[in-house]
Motif scaffolding. Structure first.
Motif, PDB file in Angstrom:
ATOM      1  N   THR A 152       0.775  -2.949  -3.927  1.00  0.00           N
ATOM      2  CA  THR A 152       1.967  -2.844  -3.096  1.00  0.00           C
ATOM      3  C   THR A 152       1.989  -1.575  -2.255  1.00  0.00           C
ATOM      4  O   THR A 152       2.628  -1.552  -1.199  1.00  0.00           O
ATOM      5  CB  THR A 152       3.230  -2.900  -3.987  1.00  0.00           C
TER       6      THR A 152
ATOM      7  N   TYR B   3      10.114  -3.660   0.908  1.00  0.00           N
ATOM      8  CA  TYR B   3       8.717  -3.407   1.253  1.00  0.00           C
ATOM      9  C   TYR B   3       8.496  -2.431   2.398  1.00  0.00           C
ATOM     10  O   TYR B   3       7.356  -2.124   2.722  1.00  0.00           O
ATOM     11  CB  TYR B   3       8.021  -4.739   1.585  1.00  0.00           C
TER      12      TYR B   3
ATOM     13  N   GLN C 147       1.440 -11.915  -7.325  1.00  0.00           N
ATOM     14  CA  GLN C 147       0.683 -10.789  -6.789  1.00  0.00           C
ATOM     15  C   GLN C 147      -0.234 -10.209  -7.856  1.00  0.00           C
ATOM     16  O   GLN C 147       0.178 -10.030  -9.009  1.00  0.00           O
ATOM     17  CB  GLN C 147       1.623  -9.698  -6.279  1.00  0.00           C
TER      18      GLN C 147
ATOM     19  N   LEU D 132       3.834  -9.107   2.034  1.00  0.00           N
ATOM     20  CA  LEU D 132       4.972  -9.225   1.132  1.00  0.00           C
ATOM     21  C   LEU D 132       6.282  -9.357   1.907  1.00  0.00           C
ATOM     22  O   LEU D 132       7.150 -10.180   1.561  1.00  0.00           O
ATOM     23  CB  LEU D 132       5.021  -8.021   0.190  1.00  0.00           C
TER      24      LEU D 132
END
Length: 207
Positions: free
Chosen positions: A8, A201, A29, A17
């Motif tokens: 991430t 995100y 993920q 994402l």
């Protein structure tokens, strides 16, 4: 179930994402990349010989390169509102997506690695200053475009292009350098704050 391979903290993984969040897509993920499973592993290289994240598996379909992935997802999962079918509107969107990858990314490389990642190999003062100035020049282009549209990067509506551009703006804001006063950029980021994908995100403390 759509699978996303990549950590991430990667700005390119976060493009994917965030796109999934906009499209309301469920996904699984797997963390790959520095600090997690190595992308040099044979099983990863079998999916992406470039050994870079992200990679997606959508059933039997495998795809790498973040901008190709977000375009694919918008096309595959009824994202015409996000990635318009009209050739003119789509071209404007593509223009900023490609510019982010080809020009904006290159402008920040040295300064970001030096100031945010504290890379020992990127501590030459002159190169840091040059990269910082180049980064600011490119951010001024974003400021100018947002002044013209008064809304989003490619026009009056949020589009796929806003995802990589906003992630890049976030990286600029979170890197400890002297920031020029760009009120249109500040307003743009404030306007995105209501989007779940942005909160999860983009402005999530990960440059």
């Amino acid at each position: 179930m759509l699978q996303i391979l990549g950590k991430t903290s990667s700005i390119n993984v976060r493009k994917v994402l965030w796109t999934c969040a906009e499209l309301g897509l469920s996904f699984e993920q797997e963390d790959w990349g520095s600090g997690f499973r190595s992308t040099d592993a044979a099983e990863f290289r079998a999916l992406n010989p470039n050994a870079m994240v992200p990679v997606i598996r959508d059933g039997d379909f495998v795809l790498w390169e973040s901008n190709s992935i977000i375009r694919y997802l918008a096309g595959r999962y009824r994202g015409e509102w996000l990635y318009p079918a009209d050739p003119h509107e789509r071209a404007r969107c593509d223009q900023w997506i490609d510019w982010q990858a080809s020009e904006l990314n290159r402008s920040w490389s040295y300064a970001f690695l030096a100031l945010a990642r504290h890379s020992a190999a990127h501590q030459d003062r002159r190169q840091i200053e040059s990269s910082s100035a180049n980064w600011t020049k490119h951010m001024a282009m974003v400021e100018g475009q947002l002044e013209c549209t008064g809304a989003f990067i490619a026009g009056q509506a949020f589009s796929l292009a806003d995802i990589p551009i906003a992630l890049s703006v976030n990286r600029w804001l979170d890197t400890p350098l002297q920031h020029a006063d760009f009120p249109a950029v500040a307003g743009y980021m404030a306007g995105l704050a209501g989007r779940e994908g942005y909160r999860d995100y983009c402005r999530n403390g990960t440059p």
